[in-house]
Design a protein around this motif. Structure first.
Motif, PDB file in Angstrom:
ATOM      1  N   ALA A   1       0.836  -1.206   0.000  1.00 36.16           N
ATOM      2  CA  ALA A   1       0.000   0.000   0.000  1.00 36.16           C
ATOM      3  C   ALA A   1       0.869   1.255   0.000  1.00 36.16           C
ATOM      4  N   HIS A   2       1.979   1.210   0.743  1.00 37.70           N
ATOM      5  CA  HIS A   2       2.874   2.358   0.803  1.00 37.70           C
ATOM      6  C   HIS A   2       3.502   2.637  -0.563  1.00 37.70           C
ATOM      7  N   VAL A   3       4.023   1.610  -1.197  1.00 42.18           N
ATOM      8  CA  VAL A   3       4.643   1.760  -2.519  1.00 42.18           C
ATOM      9  C   VAL A   3       3.608   2.226  -3.537  1.00 42.18           C
ATOM     10  N   LYS A   4       2.427   1.641  -3.499  1.00 40.47           N
ATOM     11  CA  LYS A   4       1.368   2.022  -4.426  1.00 40.47           C
ATOM     12  C   LYS A   4       0.987   3.490  -4.233  1.00 40.47           C
ATOM     13  N   SER A   5       0.915   3.928  -2.986  1.00 38.84           N
ATOM     14  CA  SER A   5       0.589   5.317  -2.686  1.00 38.84           C
ATOM     15  C   SER A   5       1.662   6.264  -3.231  1.00 38.84           C
ATOM     16  N   LEU A   6       2.926   5.928  -3.025  1.00 38.12           N
ATOM     17  CA  LEU A   6       4.017   6.770  -3.529  1.00 38.12           C
ATOM     18  C   LEU A   6       4.019   6.829  -5.049  1.00 38.12           C
ATOM     19  N   LEU A   7       3.739   5.709  -5.693  1.00 33.92           N
ATOM     20  CA  LEU A   7       3.702   5.689  -7.157  1.00 33.92           C
ATOM     21  C   LEU A   7       2.527   6.491  -7.698  1.00 33.92           C
ATOM     22  N   ASN A   8       1.397   6.475  -6.997  1.00 29.45           N
ATOM     23  CA  ASN A   8       0.248   7.291  -7.408  1.00 29.45           C
ATOM     24  C   ASN A   8       0.577   8.776  -7.306  1.00 29.45           C
ATOM     25  N   ILE A   9       1.256   9.160  -6.225  1.00 28.45           N
ATOM     26  CA  ILE A   9       1.673  10.556  -6.068  1.00 28.45           C
ATOM     27  C   ILE A   9       2.618  10.938  -7.193  1.00 28.45           C
ATOM     28  N   GLN A  10       3.592  10.069  -7.474  1.00 28.94           N
ATOM     29  CA  GLN A  10       4.554  10.342  -8.531  1.00 28.94           C
ATOM     30  C   GLN A  10       3.857  10.500  -9.885  1.00 28.94           C
TER      31      GLN A  10
ATOM     32  N   ASN B   1       0.672  11.410 -10.474  1.00 33.82           N
ATOM     33  CA  ASN B   1      -0.115  12.649 -10.497  1.00 33.82           C
ATOM     34  C   ASN B   1       0.770  13.877 -10.657  1.00 33.82           C
ATOM     35  N   GLU B   2       1.905  13.885  -9.955  1.00 34.58           N
ATOM     36  CA  GLU B   2       2.813  15.026 -10.076  1.00 34.58           C
ATOM     37  C   GLU B   2       3.451  15.088 -11.456  1.00 34.58           C
ATOM     38  N   ALA B   3       3.758  13.946 -12.027  1.00 29.32           N
ATOM     39  CA  ALA B   3       4.324  13.926 -13.381  1.00 29.32           C
ATOM     40  C   ALA B   3       3.324  14.475 -14.390  1.00 29.32           C
ATOM     41  N   MET B   4       2.051  14.187 -14.200  1.00 34.68           N
ATOM     42  CA  MET B   4       1.029  14.679 -15.129  1.00 34.68           C
ATOM     43  C   MET B   4       0.873  16.190 -15.056  1.00 34.68           C
ATOM     44  N   TRP B   5       0.790  16.761 -13.841  1.00 40.30           N
ATOM     45  CA  TRP B   5       0.619  18.215 -13.781  1.00 40.30           C
ATOM     46  C   TRP B   5       1.899  18.922 -14.210  1.00 40.30           C
ATOM     47  N   TRP B   6       3.059  18.327 -13.925  1.00 37.30           N
ATOM     48  CA  TRP B   6       4.328  18.923 -14.347  1.00 37.30           C
ATOM     49  C   TRP B   6       4.411  18.954 -15.872  1.00 37.30           C
ATOM     50  N   ARG B   7       4.035  17.871 -16.515  1.00 36.28           N
ATOM     51  CA  ARG B   7       4.032  17.795 -17.979  1.00 36.28           C
ATOM     52  C   ARG B   7       3.098  18.843 -18.562  1.00 36.28           C
TER      53      ARG B   7
END
Length: 93
Positions: free
Chosen positions: A32-41, A43-49
């Motif tokens: 769950a922790h890894v999945k949560s971090l990957l989801n954050i990554q 989402n941030e990659a999408m808004w950054w792009r």
């Protein structure tokens, strides 16, 4: 699980995407922790792009090509985003 195995598993999930069959490979809390971090990554990659695409479009003065996914918001929206709790940013309160 050792730190090296945990990092390897995080990299595996980032490449393959988290799937139900991966869940049994590590304990549920770590999964769950890894999945949560990957989801954050993600989402941030999408808004950054989107922000970068809109920012550089202001200089190019051309429309975004049809084969590119259109940003969800305007450049003004992305410029207004604030991240007071991001590492390395001194809070202003």
């Amino acid at each position: 699980m050792t730190k090296v195995k945990w990092i390897a598993f995080a990299l595996l999930l980032s490449v393959t995407g988290s799937r139900a069959e991966d869940e049994g490979k590590i304990d549920s809390e770590q999964f769950a922790h890894v999945k949560s971090l990957l989801n954050i990554q993600h989402n941030e990659a999408m808004w950054w792009r989107n922000a970068c695409l809109l920012y550089f479009q202001t200089f190019a003065k051309k429309p975004i090509p049809e084969n590119y996914e259109k940003p969800d918001h305007t450049l003004v929206y992305y410029e207004a985003l604030q991240f007071p709790y991001a590492p390395g940013i001194r809070p202003r309160w």
